[in-house]
Scaffold this motif. Structure first.
Motif, PDB file in Angstrom:
ATOM      1  N   LYS A 199       0.815  -1.229   0.000  1.00 25.79           N
ATOM      2  CA  LYS A 199       0.000   0.000   0.000  1.00 25.79           C
ATOM      3  C   LYS A 199       0.840   1.266   0.000  1.00 25.79           C
ATOM      4  O   LYS A 199       0.445   2.273  -0.570  1.00 25.79           O
ATOM      5  N   VAL A 200       2.004   1.223   0.663  1.00 28.88           N
ATOM      6  CA  VAL A 200       2.833   2.427   0.740  1.00 28.88           C
ATOM      7  C   VAL A 200       3.909   2.468  -0.345  1.00 28.88           C
ATOM      8  O   VAL A 200       4.749   3.364  -0.356  1.00 28.88           O
ATOM      9  N   GLY A 201       3.881   1.509  -1.261  1.00 30.62           N
ATOM     10  CA  GLY A 201       4.769   1.552  -2.414  1.00 30.62           C
ATOM     11  C   GLY A 201       6.163   0.991  -2.237  1.00 30.62           C
ATOM     12  O   GLY A 201       7.047   1.260  -3.049  1.00 30.62           O
ATOM     13  N   LEU A 202       6.376   0.201  -1.201  1.00 25.95           N
ATOM     14  CA  LEU A 202       7.681  -0.439  -1.033  1.00 25.95           C
ATOM     15  C   LEU A 202       7.853  -1.529  -2.088  1.00 25.95           C
ATOM     16  O   LEU A 202       6.873  -2.118  -2.548  1.00 25.95           O
ATOM     17  N   THR A 203       9.088  -1.803  -2.459  1.00 19.96           N
ATOM     18  CA  THR A 203       9.333  -2.849  -3.450  1.00 19.96           C
ATOM     19  C   THR A 203      10.102  -4.045  -2.893  1.00 19.96           C
ATOM     20  O   THR A 203      10.040  -5.129  -3.461  1.00 19.96           O
ATOM     21  N   VAL A 204      10.833  -3.847  -1.791  1.00 26.64           N
ATOM     22  CA  VAL A 204      11.629  -4.935  -1.210  1.00 26.64           C
ATOM     23  C   VAL A 204      11.462  -4.941   0.308  1.00 26.64           C
ATOM     24  O   VAL A 204      11.532  -3.896   0.950  1.00 26.64           O
ATOM     25  N   ILE A 205      11.260  -6.143   0.844  1.00 28.27           N
ATOM     26  CA  ILE A 205      11.224  -6.343   2.295  1.00 28.27           C
ATOM     27  C   ILE A 205      12.355  -7.305   2.634  1.00 28.27           C
ATOM     28  O   ILE A 205      12.473  -8.371   2.033  1.00 28.27           O
ATOM     29  N   GLU A 206      13.171  -6.923   3.602  1.00 34.27           N
ATOM     30  CA  GLU A 206      14.228  -7.804   4.093  1.00 34.27           C
ATOM     31  C   GLU A 206      13.854  -8.302   5.473  1.00 34.27           C
ATOM     32  O   GLU A 206      13.126  -7.641   6.208  1.00 34.27           O
ATOM     33  N   ILE A 207      14.368  -9.457   5.796  1.00 41.42           N
ATOM     34  CA  ILE A 207      14.154 -10.021   7.127  1.00 41.42           C
ATOM     35  C   ILE A 207      15.404 -10.786   7.535  1.00 41.42           C
ATOM     36  O   ILE A 207      16.058 -11.403   6.692  1.00 41.42           O
ATOM     37  N   HIS A 208      15.752 -10.703   8.809  1.00 42.93           N
ATOM     38  CA  HIS A 208      16.782 -11.552   9.392  1.00 42.93           C
ATOM     39  C   HIS A 208      16.029 -12.541  10.262  1.00 42.93           C
ATOM     40  O   HIS A 208      15.608 -12.216  11.364  1.00 42.93           O
ATOM     41  N   ALA A 209      15.863 -13.731   9.740  1.00 45.46           N
ATOM     42  CA  ALA A 209      15.033 -14.750  10.388  1.00 45.46           C
ATOM     43  C   ALA A 209      15.899 -15.814  11.044  1.00 45.46           C
ATOM     44  O   ALA A 209      17.049 -16.024  10.649  1.00 45.46           O
ATOM     45  N   HIS A 210      15.324 -16.497  12.029  1.00 42.94           N
ATOM     46  CA  HIS A 210      15.986 -17.677  12.576  1.00 42.94           C
ATOM     47  C   HIS A 210      16.188 -18.653  11.420  1.00 42.94           C
ATOM     48  O   HIS A 210      15.278 -18.876  10.613  1.00 42.94           O
ATOM     49  N   ALA A 211      17.364 -19.229  11.335  1.00 44.04           N
ATOM     50  CA  ALA A 211      17.699 -20.116  10.223  1.00 44.04           C
ATOM     51  C   ALA A 211      16.705 -21.265  10.073  1.00 44.04           C
ATOM     52  O   ALA A 211      16.361 -21.656   8.959  1.00 44.04           O
ATOM     53  N   TYR A 212      16.189 -21.792  11.184  1.00 47.51           N
ATOM     54  CA  TYR A 212      15.260 -22.916  11.103  1.00 47.51           C
ATOM     55  C   TYR A 212      13.915 -22.534  10.493  1.00 47.51           C
ATOM     56  O   TYR A 212      13.118 -23.399  10.124  1.00 47.51           O
ATOM     57  N   LEU A 213      13.654 -21.226  10.324  1.00 54.37           N
ATOM     58  CA  LEU A 213      12.393 -20.763   9.738  1.00 54.37           C
ATOM     59  C   LEU A 213      12.490 -20.461   8.235  1.00 54.37           C
ATOM     60  O   LEU A 213      11.566 -19.928   7.645  1.00 54.37           O
ATOM     61  N   ARG A 214      13.596 -20.853   7.643  1.00 51.76           N
ATOM     62  CA  ARG A 214      13.810 -20.558   6.212  1.00 51.76           C
ATOM     63  C   ARG A 214      12.650 -21.052   5.341  1.00 51.76           C
ATOM     64  O   ARG A 214      12.104 -20.302   4.529  1.00 51.76           O
ATOM     65  N   ASP A 215      12.271 -22.311   5.476  1.00 50.02           N
ATOM     66  CA  ASP A 215      11.176 -22.853   4.665  1.00 50.02           C
ATOM     67  C   ASP A 215       9.858 -22.133   4.933  1.00 50.02           C
ATOM     68  O   ASP A 215       9.070 -21.903   4.013  1.00 50.02           O
ATOM     69  N   TYR A 216       9.620 -21.770   6.182  1.00 46.27           N
ATOM     70  CA  TYR A 216       8.387 -21.065   6.540  1.00 46.27           C
ATOM     71  C   TYR A 216       8.278 -19.748   5.767  1.00 46.27           C
ATOM     72  O   TYR A 216       7.250 -19.463   5.147  1.00 46.27           O
ATOM     73  N   TYR A 217       9.331 -18.952   5.775  1.00 49.01           N
ATOM     74  CA  TYR A 217       9.291 -17.662   5.083  1.00 49.01           C
ATOM     75  C   TYR A 217       9.298 -17.826   3.565  1.00 49.01           C
ATOM     76  O   TYR A 217       8.738 -16.993   2.855  1.00 49.01           O
ATOM     77  N   GLN A 218       9.877 -18.907   3.082  1.00 43.65           N
ATOM     78  CA  GLN A 218       9.834 -19.149   1.641  1.00 43.65           C
ATOM     79  C   GLN A 218       8.401 -19.355   1.158  1.00 43.65           C
ATOM     80  O   GLN A 218       8.072 -18.992   0.030  1.00 43.65           O
ATOM     81  N   HIS A 219       7.527 -19.879   1.996  1.00 44.10           N
ATOM     82  CA  HIS A 219       6.119 -20.046   1.622  1.00 44.10           C
ATOM     83  C   HIS A 219       5.436 -18.701   1.350  1.00 44.10           C
ATOM     84  O   HIS A 219       4.468 -18.640   0.605  1.00 44.10           O
ATOM     85  N   PHE A 220       5.931 -17.630   1.948  1.00 43.86           N
ATOM     86  CA  PHE A 220       5.384 -16.294   1.711  1.00 43.86           C
ATOM     87  C   PHE A 220       5.993 -15.642   0.470  1.00 43.86           C
ATOM     88  O   PHE A 220       5.529 -14.608   0.025  1.00 43.86           O
ATOM     89  N   GLY A 221       7.072 -16.236  -0.050  1.00 48.09           N
ATOM     90  CA  GLY A 221       7.752 -15.668  -1.203  1.00 48.09           C
ATOM     91  C   GLY A 221       9.097 -15.037  -0.887  1.00 48.09           C
ATOM     92  O   GLY A 221       9.713 -14.415  -1.755  1.00 48.09           O
ATOM     93  N   PHE A 222       9.567 -15.173   0.357  1.00 50.00           N
ATOM     94  CA  PHE A 222      10.897 -14.684   0.710  1.00 50.00           C
ATOM     95  C   PHE A 222      11.939 -15.617   0.092  1.00 50.00           C
ATOM     96  O   PHE A 222      11.713 -16.826  -0.011  1.00 50.00           O
ATOM     97  N   HIS A 223      13.077 -15.050  -0.294  1.00 49.97           N
ATOM     98  CA  HIS A 223      14.179 -15.821  -0.865  1.00 49.97           C
ATOM     99  C   HIS A 223      15.412 -15.666   0.017  1.00 49.97           C
ATOM    100  O   HIS A 223      15.740 -14.565   0.446  1.00 49.97           O
ATOM    101  N   TYR A 224      16.088 -16.785   0.246  1.00 51.48           N
ATOM    102  CA  TYR A 224      17.310 -16.792   1.044  1.00 51.48           C
ATOM    103  C   TYR A 224      18.390 -15.958   0.349  1.00 51.48           C
ATOM    104  O   TYR A 224      18.587 -16.063  -0.860  1.00 51.48           O
ATOM    105  N   VAL A 225      19.098 -15.123   1.131  1.00 50.66           N
ATOM    106  CA  VAL A 225      20.203 -14.333   0.609  1.00 50.66           C
ATOM    107  C   VAL A 225      21.525 -14.852   1.178  1.00 50.66           C
ATOM    108  O   VAL A 225      22.429 -15.201   0.435  1.00 50.66           O
ATOM    109  N   LYS A 226      21.630 -14.886   2.526  1.00 50.59           N
ATOM    110  CA  LYS A 226      22.883 -15.335   3.135  1.00 50.59           C
ATOM    111  C   LYS A 226      22.705 -15.542   4.637  1.00 50.59           C
ATOM    112  O   LYS A 226      21.750 -15.063   5.236  1.00 50.59           O
ATOM    113  N   ASP A 227      23.644 -16.256   5.242  1.00 50.77           N
ATOM    114  CA  ASP A 227      23.733 -16.341   6.699  1.00 50.77           C
ATOM    115  C   ASP A 227      24.278 -15.000   7.173  1.00 50.77           C
ATOM    116  O   ASP A 227      25.173 -14.449   6.536  1.00 50.77           O
ATOM    117  N   VAL A 228      23.744 -14.464   8.292  1.00 47.84           N
ATOM    118  CA  VAL A 228      24.193 -13.136   8.700  1.00 47.84           C
ATOM    119  C   VAL A 228      24.876 -13.074  10.053  1.00 47.84           C
ATOM    120  O   VAL A 228      25.937 -12.470  10.176  1.00 47.84           O
TER     121      VAL A 228
END
Length: 142
Positions: free
Chosen positions: A97-126
């Motif tokens: 709604k506010v016109g953002l194009t990219v959302i980043e998240i630093h997630a717990h590594a074990y939640l990688r598959d969970y966030y991928q279901h929303f369309g998030f893509h893995y970038v790197k370990d941080v």
């Protein structure tokens, strides 16, 4: 369940109560790491159930196009009931709604598959916070 978005002092105080329980008490993350000074500029989402606090998350805009989704916390007794999905969908909808194009998240590594279901893509370990390895993921807002 009621979902509220905003950045009023009352909403931020409610978010802090939930985050204190989840991050500091349960996950042993030092409170100073949670309270990073960005809450006043963030958009917060708080979920309540019949007036009781349930969950929270926030979105901090980095620039005109990018924001960071963080501080996603669901009280223990509500986990597994789809509450995190409410939080994430509310913030993704707000971002669109506010016109953002990219959302980043630093997630717990074990939640990688969970966030991928929303369309998030893995970038790197941080980093590791407390004893929790985190990964960076990105979502392209449609």
């Amino acid at each position: 369940m009621e979902v509220t978005l905003g950045n009023s002092p009352e909403l931020i105080a409610q978010a802090h109560i939930i985050r204190q329980q989840v991050f500091v008490v349960e996950q042993s993350i030092p409170q100073q790491l949670d309270l990073d000074g960005l809450d006043k500029e963030a958009v917060h989402v708080v979920v309540t159930d019949a007036g009781s606090l349930v969950a929270t998350a926030r979105l901090v805009q980095r620039d005109k196009w990018c924001a960071v989704m963080a501080r996603i916390a669901v009280l223990k007794q509500y986990r597994g009931a789809g509450v995190a999905k409410l939080l994430i969908n509310a913030l993704l909808s707000h971002a669109a709604k506010v016109g953002l194009t990219v959302i980043e998240i630093h997630a717990h590594a074990y939640l990688r598959d969970y966030y991928q279901h929303f369309g998030f893509h893995y970038v790197k370990d941080v980093e590791t916070v407390g004893e929790h390895p985190l990964i960076e993921m990105r979502y392209s807002v449609k």
